[in-house]
Design a protein around this motif. Structure first.
Motif, PDB file in Angstrom:
ATOM      1  N   GLN A  55      24.446 -28.797  23.211  1.00  0.00           N
ATOM      2  CA  GLN A  55      25.016 -30.109  22.878  1.00  0.00           C
ATOM      3  C   GLN A  55      23.894 -31.144  22.852  1.00  0.00           C
ATOM      4  O   GLN A  55      23.294 -31.428  23.894  1.00  0.00           O
ATOM      5  N   GLN A  56      23.653 -31.710  21.700  1.00  0.00           N
ATOM      6  CA  GLN A  56      22.545 -32.658  21.563  1.00  0.00           C
ATOM      7  C   GLN A  56      22.831 -33.929  22.342  1.00  0.00           C
ATOM      8  O   GLN A  56      23.869 -34.571  22.144  1.00  0.00           O
ATOM      9  N   PRO A  57      21.937 -34.351  23.229  1.00  0.00           N
ATOM     10  CA  PRO A  57      22.159 -35.587  23.997  1.00  0.00           C
ATOM     11  C   PRO A  57      22.064 -36.813  23.087  1.00  0.00           C
ATOM     12  O   PRO A  57      21.486 -36.752  21.992  1.00  0.00           O
ATOM     13  N   ASP A  58      22.613 -37.932  23.563  1.00  0.00           N
ATOM     14  CA  ASP A  58      22.555 -39.172  22.784  1.00  0.00           C
ATOM     15  C   ASP A  58      21.336 -40.014  23.168  1.00  0.00           C
ATOM     16  O   ASP A  58      21.350 -41.235  23.082  1.00  0.00           O
ATOM     17  N   PHE A  59      20.299 -39.334  23.643  1.00  0.00           N
ATOM     18  CA  PHE A  59      19.043 -40.016  23.964  1.00  0.00           C
ATOM     19  C   PHE A  59      17.890 -39.073  23.604  1.00  0.00           C
ATOM     20  O   PHE A  59      18.087 -37.867  23.435  1.00  0.00           O
ATOM     21  N   ALA A  60      16.705 -39.646  23.457  1.00  0.00           N
ATOM     22  CA  ALA A  60      15.544 -38.843  23.075  1.00  0.00           C
ATOM     23  C   ALA A  60      15.142 -37.917  24.219  1.00  0.00           C
ATOM     24  O   ALA A  60      15.130 -38.332  25.380  1.00  0.00           O
ATOM     25  N   VAL A  61      14.848 -36.671  23.886  1.00  0.00           N
ATOM     26  CA  VAL A  61      14.439 -35.709  24.912  1.00  0.00           C
ATOM     27  C   VAL A  61      13.070 -35.140  24.556  1.00  0.00           C
ATOM     28  O   VAL A  61      12.689 -35.068  23.393  1.00  0.00           O
ATOM     29  N   ARG A  62      12.346 -34.738  25.581  1.00  0.00           N
ATOM     30  CA  ARG A  62      11.046 -34.108  25.392  1.00  0.00           C
ATOM     31  C   ARG A  62      11.199 -32.600  25.502  1.00  0.00           C
ATOM     32  O   ARG A  62      12.220 -32.103  25.997  1.00  0.00           O
ATOM     33  N   GLU A  63      10.155 -31.872  25.087  1.00  0.00           N
ATOM     34  CA  GLU A  63      10.233 -30.412  25.074  1.00  0.00           C
ATOM     35  C   GLU A  63       9.639 -29.800  26.338  1.00  0.00           C
ATOM     36  O   GLU A  63       8.712 -30.350  26.943  1.00  0.00           O
ATOM     37  N   VAL A  64      10.185 -28.654  26.694  1.00  0.00           N
ATOM     38  CA  VAL A  64       9.608 -27.833  27.763  1.00  0.00           C
ATOM     39  C   VAL A  64       8.217 -27.387  27.316  1.00  0.00           C
ATOM     40  O   VAL A  64       8.024 -26.970  26.171  1.00  0.00           O
ATOM     41  N   LYS A  65       7.236 -27.468  28.235  1.00  0.00           N
ATOM     42  CA  LYS A  65       5.859 -27.084  27.882  1.00  0.00           C
ATOM     43  C   LYS A  65       5.622 -25.581  28.002  1.00  0.00           C
ATOM     44  O   LYS A  65       4.884 -24.988  27.224  1.00  0.00           O
ATOM     45  N   ASP A  66       6.253 -24.963  29.016  1.00  0.00           N
ATOM     46  CA  ASP A  66       6.001 -23.539  29.233  1.00  0.00           C
ATOM     47  C   ASP A  66       7.101 -22.955  30.101  1.00  0.00           C
ATOM     48  O   ASP A  66       7.757 -23.667  30.881  1.00  0.00           O
ATOM     49  N   ILE A  67       7.324 -21.661  29.968  1.00  0.00           N
ATOM     50  CA  ILE A  67       8.211 -20.900  30.858  1.00  0.00           C
ATOM     51  C   ILE A  67       7.358 -19.771  31.425  1.00  0.00           C
ATOM     52  O   ILE A  67       7.012 -18.820  30.704  1.00  0.00           O
ATOM     53  N   PRO A  68       6.951 -19.868  32.703  1.00  0.00           N
ATOM     54  CA  PRO A  68       5.937 -18.952  33.264  1.00  0.00           C
ATOM     55  C   PRO A  68       6.299 -17.482  33.233  1.00  0.00           C
ATOM     56  O   PRO A  68       5.436 -16.632  33.071  1.00  0.00           O
ATOM     57  N   GLU A  69       7.589 -17.135  33.432  1.00  0.00           N
ATOM     58  CA  GLU A  69       7.955 -15.720  33.465  1.00  0.00           C
ATOM     59  C   GLU A  69       9.358 -15.539  32.916  1.00  0.00           C
ATOM     60  O   GLU A  69      10.133 -16.485  32.829  1.00  0.00           O
ATOM     61  N   GLU A  70       9.668 -14.292  32.557  1.00  0.00           N
ATOM     62  CA  GLU A  70      10.985 -14.010  31.981  1.00  0.00           C
ATOM     63  C   GLU A  70      12.054 -13.879  33.055  1.00  0.00           C
ATOM     64  O   GLU A  70      13.211 -14.200  32.822  1.00  0.00           O
ATOM     65  N   ARG A  71      11.671 -13.405  34.232  1.00  0.00           N
ATOM     66  CA  ARG A  71      12.669 -13.163  35.280  1.00  0.00           C
ATOM     67  C   ARG A  71      12.992 -14.449  36.030  1.00  0.00           C
ATOM     68  O   ARG A  71      12.112 -15.261  36.293  1.00  0.00           O
TER      69      ARG A  71
END
Length: 757
Positions: A55-71
């Protein structure tokens, strides 16, 4: 379609933070997993994904920089527990995150696995001709030749026939090689430079995985223990929580061991909570003899790296079956939890005070077990008022163990009237003639003695004998405690300290004298009375490291010290075989305290410390010194009359609207300026009275009205048990928000303490 993550950040801010997940990272995004996210202009934090949605928020959002691991780092039930703690104790979930997760699991703090350097034989050397040539070349380098020969022998490469070793090759560390051939690093380095040997790193754990050579079976239960064990199992068929009330030295721990063994045999895990790190020393030895490396210890005295390794092991396919620890252990991941044991459940140490979240580990442990589908066993000789009430009303199961193991009698308690003795000038400092005689007799018979004084330091305060000047903390409204060993005055609230002045700054008199007795002064004076006796002291000042706990307890257990002076630490379930006498030096200091729980805490502490006497062999003695021997709680401690004490306590609590009949919430307001906090507290209390009426008490100044340079006011909220807590919390938050929106009070600190102790 873009995927969004609601993220928990380790910040004391209400709510979650929303970030967009780039397509390249979507496959790694999981609820309970770690994400590295930006915040502000330049900061980066490690967050935990609480929820994923599109669900797209009604405000500007920034992106995740990294996801260190899959688990995932957290299991779903852990997130539920975090949310419950945040909601119930009115704390931002970011504070729960900070308390629960080891710092090394945050990318910005970093965790480096511990490694060791191993040495291997290069591929070109793995044949007989090459090895013969090497030994010829080393003819004039005897140290290198010896090191190379030792390496081949230890690794079994010396069994080569052609290119095939005749025995299984063994890996060795560089340290092992250096130690075995008594050479220096430079000798090994020379062999590396010849390209005959090479080094490689192997990750090794920081945790001690040593286990006894042969595991022992649990001791057989006595008939009384067997009955209690069967009753517990029967009660757990009907109730999720069972309270075990067993007198001191009745063998509750042996019961726990049998229950743990049963649960592990069912391929489930056990969490065993203790109130103090000191207790884990003795308990570890007992449990390791039975469970070996199925057991793991977890508490705040462990390094962060050690805690990260335990956490990672718990998320692996081979987690520990049994975790023993203090309150922070309940935050560990458990995939198949079957039983939670909360030992000494009455202890105030289970309640986190500062910083937030101000949770009670007993309540959180019960919720953890509920979420896991596990059972909870609360064990103690002196149940808390709330737990005993829940057991009596049928909410909890209830089992009693009324006899000591091997039918040893409870200690004989002698009450000494210190007021009369002081009037007749018969007291020798803090020691009555009765206590000194009992101690002398104990030492003559090879017995040990414990002296209990619930104040650390040398003297609670010093004062000028001429003008009455008393040194106060510069940041708190308290007098400073004198510590003789460091010759400093210290505030036990904020840590402020300075050297004892040589003269009174008010009148320049040099007659500065200590008032009262702390454990340090008791230790000093008892050495003068019994110079031949080995004395040790156990308080916060002497147990700041993990090893200090272990050394003190092991020395006393091994009778290397004959007398132990201590604060409430020594009342917490420690098991010593040779204690003949326990002295409670000042019962009144526990009773004369402005708190509705003062008598409850005093009864428990005196009963528990008394229980350290005569646990094996002869009946022990307790000398209880007081200026008010007729006080009902003193009589109830002497008679071990918990039921009588509980009846009186319940009448009082019901009359004055206290737990377990009412819920209590303290609201603390703090600010540097007294007028701001005073006016803000009046405004907040007025707002709350519009909704809660006379359930709101205050605002008032607490006993210590300034801490760490902040002025403090306190509002008390008393709530009937049948009021919906969710609605109550919403109103409290609403009132807080309204006050904070007023520019005059925008910098006020407002904190909630739910179910305070």
């Amino acid at each position: 379609m873009t995927t969004y993550a609601e993220v928990i950040l380790p910040l004391p801010i209400e709510g979650l933070f929303t970030y967009a997940i780039p397509d390249s990272l979507c496959s790694r995004a999981k609820v309970g997993g770690r994400v590295v996210v930006p915040l502000g202009k330049s900061k980066t934090y490690t967050g935990i994904i609480m929820r994923l949605h599109q669900q797209q928020p009604d405000f500007a959002v920034r992106e995740v920089k990294d996801i260190p691991e899959e688990r995932e780092v957290l299991l779903p039930l852990q997130l539920k527990l975090w949310q419950w703690i945040a909601d119930y104790y009115m704390s931002p979930i970011g504070d729960v995150y900070k308390a629960a997760l080891p710092a090394g699991l945050k990318v910005e703090d970093g965790f480096r696995p511990r490694t060791e350097t191993y040495i291997g034989l290069c591929e070109t050397m793995r044949n007989e001709p090459s090895l013969h040539l090497a030994f010829n070349l080393l003819a004039r380098a005897p140290k290198q030749k010896m090191a190379f020969s030792t390496f081949l022998r230890l690794t079994r490469w010396d069994t080569l026939v052609g290119q095939t070793p005749q025995e299984t090759i063994r890996e060795i560390t560089k340290e092992e090689l250096v130690n075995e051939c008594h050479c220096t690093d430079s000798v090994v380095h020379a062999l590396l430079e010849r390209k005959w040997l090479y080094t490689y790193e192997v990750e090794v754990g920081r945790l001690n995985t040593a286990t006894p050579a042969t595991l022992q079976q649990p001791k057989p239960l006595s008939s009384a223990q067997e009955t209690a064990y069967n009753q517990i199992l029967l009660q757990m068929m009907r109730k999720d929580v069972v309270l075990l009330q067993g007198v001191t030295s009745s063998g509750k721990t042996e019961l726990y061991i049998h229950l743990i063994q049963k649960v592990i045999a069912e391929h489930k895990q056990v969490l065993y909570l203790l109130p103090e790190i000191a207790l884990t020393v003795q308990m570890t030895e007992r449990l390791q003899r039975v469970f070996g490396n199925k057991l793991c210890i977890y508490h705040s005295k462990y390094s962060d790296a050690e805690r990260v390794e335990i956490w990672q092991r718990q998320r692996s396919d081979e987690p520990y079956d049994l975790i023993l620890g203090a309150r922070s252990a309940l935050f560990l991941p458990f995939a198949r939890l079957g039983l939670v044991i909360v030992d000494e459940e009455h202890e105030t140490s289970y309640k986190q005070q500062d910083p937030a979240p101000r949770y009670h580990a007993r309540s959180a442990a019960i919720m953890l077990a509920h979420l896991s589908g596990a059972k909870t066993l609360l064990g103690t000789a002196t149940p808390s008022a709330e737990s005993y009430y829940n057991a009596q009303s049928g909410k909890y199961g209830f089992v009693q163990l009324t006899t000591r193991y091997n039918d040893i009698q409870l200690p004989e308690i002698t009450v000494v009237d210190c007021k009369d003795l002081r009037r007749r000038k018969l007291m020798q400092g803090p020691f009555s003639p009765t206590l000194l005689a009992a101690m002398r007799e104990a030492f003559q018979h090879g017995k040990q003695v414990i002296l209990f004084q619930n104040r650390r330091g040398f003297a609670p305060m010093i004062s000028c004998h001429v003008c009455g000047w008393v040194p106060k903390c510069a940041h708190c409204d308290v007098s400073l405690t004198y510590h003789k060993q460091t010759n400093r005055l210290t505030c036990h609230y904020c840590g402020y300290t300075y050297v004892v002045p040589s003269a009174c700054p008010n009148c320049e008199s040099t007659e500065l004298k200590g008032r009262g007795y702390g454990t340090e002064k008791i230790e000093d004076q008892i050495r003068e009375v019994f110079p031949e006796v080995q004395v040790a002291r156990m308080d916060l000042d002497t147990t700041r490291t993990r090893n200090a706990y272990e050394r003190l307890i092991r020395d006393f257990s091994a009778c290397k010290t004959q007398l132990l002076v201590g604060t409430q630490m020594i009342s917490k379930g420690l098991d010593f075989d040779h204690v003949g006498v326990v002295g409670i030096l000042d019962a009144d200091s526990m009773l004369n305290y402005p708190d509705f729980r003062a008598y409850e805490h005093a009864f428990m502490m005196m009963a528990q410390v008394s229980g350290r006497a005569g646990r094996k062999g002869e009946r022990g003695k307790v000398i209880l010194q007081t200026r008010n021997p007729e006080t009902s709680v003193i009589r109830q401690v002497v008679n071990n009359d918990y039921e009588g004490f509980f009846r009186e306590l319940m009448e009082e609590r019901q009359c004055f609207h206290y737990p377990p009949f009412y819920r209590i919430i303290y609201i603390y307001l703090r600010h540097r300026h007294e007028q701001v906090v005073e006016n803000g507290a009046i405004a907040l209390a007025g707002q709350l009275r519009q909704w809660f009426g006379d359930r709101i008490l205050g605002p008032d100044k607490p006993a210590v009205a300034r801490v760490k340079s902040l002025c403090v006011r306190k509002i008390v909220v008393k709530l009937e048990n049948n009021l919906p807590l969710t609605s109550v919390r919403q109103y409290l938050r609403k009132a807080q928000k309204q006050i904070m929106q007023d520019r005059r009070y925008a910098t006020l600190q407002i904190v909630f303490d739910v179910d305070p102790l």
